[in-house]
Every structure is written in C-alpha cells, then in structure tokens.
Design a protein around this motif. Structure first.
Motif, PDB file in Angstrom:
ATOM      1  N   THR A   1      -6.056   8.076   1.593  1.00  0.00           N
ATOM      2  CA  THR A   1      -5.808   6.899   2.440  1.00  0.00           C
ATOM      3  C   THR A   1      -6.417   5.627   1.873  1.00  0.00           C
ATOM      4  N   ARG A   2      -6.971   5.669   0.668  1.00  0.00           N
ATOM      5  CA  ARG A   2      -7.546   4.453   0.089  1.00  0.00           C
ATOM      6  C   ARG A   2      -6.432   3.426  -0.135  1.00  0.00           C
ATOM      7  N   PRO A   3      -6.653   2.182   0.275  1.00  0.00           N
ATOM      8  CA  PRO A   3      -5.586   1.170   0.199  1.00  0.00           C
ATOM      9  C   PRO A   3      -4.971   1.017  -1.189  1.00  0.00           C
ATOM     10  N   ALA A   4      -5.779   1.039  -2.233  1.00  0.00           N
ATOM     11  CA  ALA A   4      -5.235   0.861  -3.587  1.00  0.00           C
ATOM     12  C   ALA A   4      -4.287   2.000  -3.948  1.00  0.00           C
ATOM     13  N   GLU A   5      -4.638   3.218  -3.555  1.00  0.00           N
ATOM     14  CA  GLU A   5      -3.782   4.372  -3.841  1.00  0.00           C
ATOM     15  C   GLU A   5      -2.499   4.318  -3.015  1.00  0.00           C
ATOM     16  N   LEU A   6      -2.607   3.923  -1.775  1.00  0.00           N
ATOM     17  CA  LEU A   6      -1.410   3.800  -0.938  1.00  0.00           C
ATOM     18  C   LEU A   6      -0.462   2.758  -1.516  1.00  0.00           C
ATOM     19  N   GLU A   7      -1.011   1.624  -1.935  1.00  0.00           N
ATOM     20  CA  GLU A   7      -0.191   0.560  -2.510  1.00  0.00           C
ATOM     21  C   GLU A   7       0.484   1.041  -3.791  1.00  0.00           C
ATOM     22  N   ALA A   8      -0.256   1.734  -4.644  1.00  0.00           N
ATOM     23  CA  ALA A   8       0.303   2.208  -5.908  1.00  0.00           C
ATOM     24  C   ALA A   8       1.446   3.184  -5.678  1.00  0.00           C
ATOM     25  N   HIS A   9       1.341   4.018  -4.659  1.00  0.00           N
ATOM     26  CA  HIS A   9       2.366   5.027  -4.402  1.00  0.00           C
ATOM     27  C   HIS A   9       3.573   4.488  -3.637  1.00  0.00           C
ATOM     28  N   ALA A  10       3.603   3.200  -3.389  1.00  0.00           N
ATOM     29  CA  ALA A  10       4.798   2.616  -2.780  1.00  0.00           C
ATOM     30  C   ALA A  10       5.914   2.451  -3.799  1.00  0.00           C
ATOM     31  N   TYR A  11       5.582   2.494  -5.093  1.00  0.00           N
ATOM     32  CA  TYR A  11       6.527   2.130  -6.143  1.00  0.00           C
ATOM     33  C   TYR A  11       6.855   3.298  -7.058  1.00  0.00           C
ATOM     34  N   ASP A  12       8.057   3.243  -7.643  1.00  0.00           N
ATOM     35  CA  ASP A  12       8.349   4.041  -8.831  1.00  0.00           C
ATOM     36  C   ASP A  12       8.625   3.044  -9.952  1.00  0.00           C
ATOM     37  N   ALA A  13       9.530   3.347 -10.882  1.00  0.00           N
ATOM     38  CA  ALA A  13       9.740   2.468 -12.043  1.00  0.00           C
ATOM     39  C   ALA A  13      10.874   1.459 -11.851  1.00  0.00           C
ATOM     40  N   LEU A  14      11.381   1.316 -10.640  1.00  0.00           N
ATOM     41  CA  LEU A  14      12.377   0.274 -10.361  1.00  0.00           C
ATOM     42  C   LEU A  14      11.652  -1.039 -10.110  1.00  0.00           C
TER      43      LEU A  14
END
Length: 465
Positions: free
Chosen positions: A20-33
């Motif tokens: 639930t760490r904010p940086a990890e949540l933000e990073a996992h919002a994206y793929d390579a698009l």
C-alpha cells in the motif's frame, strides 16, 4: 470499497502479500503504453492496493473476494505491454504475479515445461538449458516479459518465423475464473474432446481467467543457427525474394526485413533483410544455401558478417534499457507534446502486402506524418510501419499520428487482414474491436458476461466490458 476495508479483507488470505505504499501504488498504475501513444485511451488510475500471490490458492481466494465485493482486478506480469492491457483503470486491485515465478516441472523427454505465470522467459530458459532445451519465444523484452503476460497478448518474438507466436507454444494452462474456480487443461496436443479451454487465456488479456501456470513446448537447442543479411534496391525486390523462399518450402527461424524513410528517399532507404535458419546443421546449411540463391536472384547483395552479428546481439538492448528504468521506479508515462512516435503491426494476406504498403505511405504523407520504416517480421504476412511527426502550429503531432495509425489499421481490416499481430488491443486499440470482429465481439461479450458477471477481470480492455 474503502482501501482500509479492502486491505483488511485481503490480509486474511493466506500466501498473499499486500502493498500500500503510495510510490508502489503509483508505479503499478502503468504498463509500457506511454502518454504519447495513448491519445484515445483512458488515463491510468492509481490502484487501492497491489496484491502479490505466492500460490494458485491465493489467486483463487482473491478473485472470490473481488467478485463478492465487485472490486476491479488488473493483472500485471512484467508490465511491458505496449497497448495498455496491464494499465490500471480503476481504484481497485493490481494483481502482481511476480512472486509466482517458479518452474514447476520439466519433462525433457516430452519436451515440455510447466512454469508459473510470473516467471520470465529468460528464467524458464535458464532452467531448461541444462536439459539442452529452450522456449522458442524470443521477444525484445525476453528478460522481463513473463509467461502469463506473453500468453495473454499472444506475443511474437525474433524466432517466430519457425516456432510461431507464444500462443502456439502453449500446450496447457492452469487458470482461475472470476469466481475462484481453478481449472487445468491437459498438456498434450492435439485434443478433440471438446472446445480447447486453453483458448480462454490466449490473447484474451485476462478477460476470462487469470493464468497461474502454463505448460510450454520446449525445443531442442539448435545444433546450428546460421545468420545472413542482404540489401535490396527496393522493398518490392526483397519481398519477391521472400516469396521465392516460401515457394521453395523454406521456413526461416529469423526474418527481419525493412527499409528506412521510404517516403522521403533518405540515405537509408535501401531495404535490408536479416535472415536466420536453425536446427540440425545439414538442414540449416541447405536452407541457407537456397535462401542465398533466392536473395541474389532478386538482386540482393550480402551485407557484412559484423553487421548481421550486431543486429542479433543488440536485439534486446531497448528492452534492457526499459528494465533499468523500471528498476529505478519509472513507468512509461511519456509526453503528449512535441515529437510523436507510433507504429502499426498488421497481418495481411501476402498477396496484398505491396498494395497495402503503397496505400499506407500515401495516408501518412497526406497527413504530414513521416514513415520512418516499413518492414516485415517473422513471415511475409506480418507488416509493420514506424511513424513519427513533429508538432505543428496546433501542437497536434500526437493526434495526427494517432489518426494515421487508425486509418492504416482500418485499411488492414478492410484488406482482409488483422489490426495487430503481437501486442494485443488493450485500451489503445479497443475502439477498433467492432471493426475487427463484427458480430464476433458480441459473442465475446456474452462469454465475458457468463464467466465474469460482475465484470471484475481487467475491465475496460478489449472493449468487452
């Protein structure tokens, strides 16, 4: 559902790690698009939680909870997808399969390997090497692309000419339906005892089930792999050589053919073919001999061995750079301004490739978009365009390029082809699914409704929701 309540419920599931760490949540919002290629795609949404299962049982329990609470679930493997299939679009769960990366079983005699969905192709090959075997899927992203992700988009690699797409290399799967039901298909082919449920997960981007493991074909490491390169005076001349090879029954393992800046007559306009045959030495040598004759007969001239070696040795460099940026916590957000870049990968009847190419060049020229390259990959049917545009007075480079991409894709569909041969549709091409499938899209939507009535599995992708 409130994040705290969702985290509490997920915390009761065995063999499941919660992030639930904010940086990890933000990073996992994206793929390579990246944003520069996502003009018509919905924005990424930071998930409420990232969940990392360690077992199939944990996946099953998580999906039961998601179904009961109607919480969206986005599955991620290596997150290298270029169409947004692994992009988070909802304040829900990102199911990160990285912890399920084991190689469960190697049957060297049957030439098969059971690998978990989060294992990378490179990891599987490292396990197979001591048995003299390999998985013949060699994408640019081989070091980070996962078994589950490559099956879900039916990816294609550098060896696709001989060995086919990733889906063609799948013998059987273990997968979990939206209600938590686990099913497994036999790891043998062919089968004639009813519809092959393996197809529920190939190129389906997690819409009908979540892959937890797959049985893959394992091929003998080739005794020989011979590479060569040829330069042709035109794209058409090289294409003719490829058709001559096909009529002779040749099946190159490696086929990478293209010309640079064909619409502007740039200095790199000559068409270059990189070609490879592998297998037993006698077979590879004989095939390469016939291929050389076909190429020189079409006016091709051999390129130096150093150039060919450099092509092969550098084929993964772009993805390795992507992996380094990923390790540093970056995601492919991109920029919507300035210079735009995009591409088209279509399947066409070989008889229509040259006509299609001419029409696609005209479409791009009329829109003021540069064609940086046209090419073929793996077989004469798989045609590609690389497009680029500088910002105009209205700073509309992204929109102009996207419009050219769409027009070229629709042209492929109307020419008896398909709009994408290796990256899936995700969100980037979801708006063209009706043109691609017609009434077949309604069939898929009925399947989706039957198998995932709450619509929790990867909603917003493939236009199935």
């Amino acid at each position: 559902m409130l994040q705290t309540k969702l985290v509490d419920l997920l915390g009761e599931i065995a063999d499941l790690d919660i992030e639930t760490r904010p940086a990890e949540l933000e990073a996992h919002a994206y793929d390579a698009l990246g944003a520069g290629r996502a003009a018509s795609a919905p924005d990424a949404v930071t998930p409420a939680v990232v969940a990392r299962p360690r077992t199939t049982g944990a996946v099953s329990a998580l999906l039961r909870l998601a179904q009961e609470t109607r919480t969206p679930v986005t599955v991620q493997g290596g997150a290298t997808g270029l169409m947004g299939a692994a992009r988070s679009l909802h304040d829900g769960i990102v199911l990160d399969m990285a912890a399920m990366a084991g190689v469960r079983e190697i049957d060297a005699e049957a030439q098969a390997v059971w690998a978990e969905a989060g294992a990378t192709i490179a990891q599987v090959n490292a396990s197979l090497e001591r048995h003299g075997l390999f998985v013949a899927h060699d994408p640019w992203t081989v070091s980070i692309a996962t078994v589950g992700g490559t099956i879900s988009t039916n990816g294609l690699g550098f060896l696709g000419g001989k060995y086919g797409s990733m889906g063609q290399q799948v013998l059987g799967v273990e997968a979990v339906l939206a209600d938590g039901t686990v099913f497994q298909t036999p790891a043998v082919r062919p089968r004639s005892s009813g519809p092959d449920l393996t197809s529920l997960v190939i190129a389906c981007e997690g819409q009908f089930a979540v892959i937890t493991a797959a049985a893959l074909r394992a091929f003998p490491l080739p005794e020989a792999r011979l590479l060569a390169g040829f330069r042709f005076r035109s794209f058409a001349a090289g294409f003719g050589a490829l058709l001559t090879m096909r009529r002779a029954g040749l099946t190159p393992a490696i086929l990478d053919f293209g010309d640079r800046y064909p619409s502007s007559g740039g200095t790199g306009a000559d068409a270059t073919l990189y070609l490879g045959f592998d297998g037993c030495r006698e077979e590879a040598e004989a095939a390469m001999g016939r291929a050389r004759s076909a190429c020189t007969g079409a006016g091709g001239t051999a390129v130096g061995d150093d150039e060919v070696t450099a092509f092969w040795d550098s084929r993964h460099e772009i993805a390795e750079g992507f992996a380094r940026r990923r390790a540093a916590g970056e995601r492919a957000r991109g920029s919507a301004g300035g210079r735009s870049f995009d591409y088209v990968h279509v399947s066409l009847p070989a008889s229509r490739v040259l006509t299609y190419r001419a029409r696609a060049l005209a479409i791009a020229q009329a829109a003021g978009v540069t064609v940086a390259e046209t090419g073929l990959w793996a077989t004469p049917e798989l045609f590609s365009l690389v497009l680029a545009a500088d910002a105009g007075p209205a700073d509309d480079a992204v929109q102009r390029t996207a419009a050219v991409v769409d027009e070229c894709l629709r042209l492929a569909q109307s020419s008896g082809g398909s709009m994408e041969y290796c990256h899936g549709a995700g969100v980037r091409l979801a708006h063209l699914m009706r043109a691609e499938h017609g009434a077949g899209l309604d069939v898929m939507r009925r399947m989706k409704q039957a198998l995932d009535p709450a619509g929790v599995l990867n909603p917003g992708k493939l236009s199935l929701s």
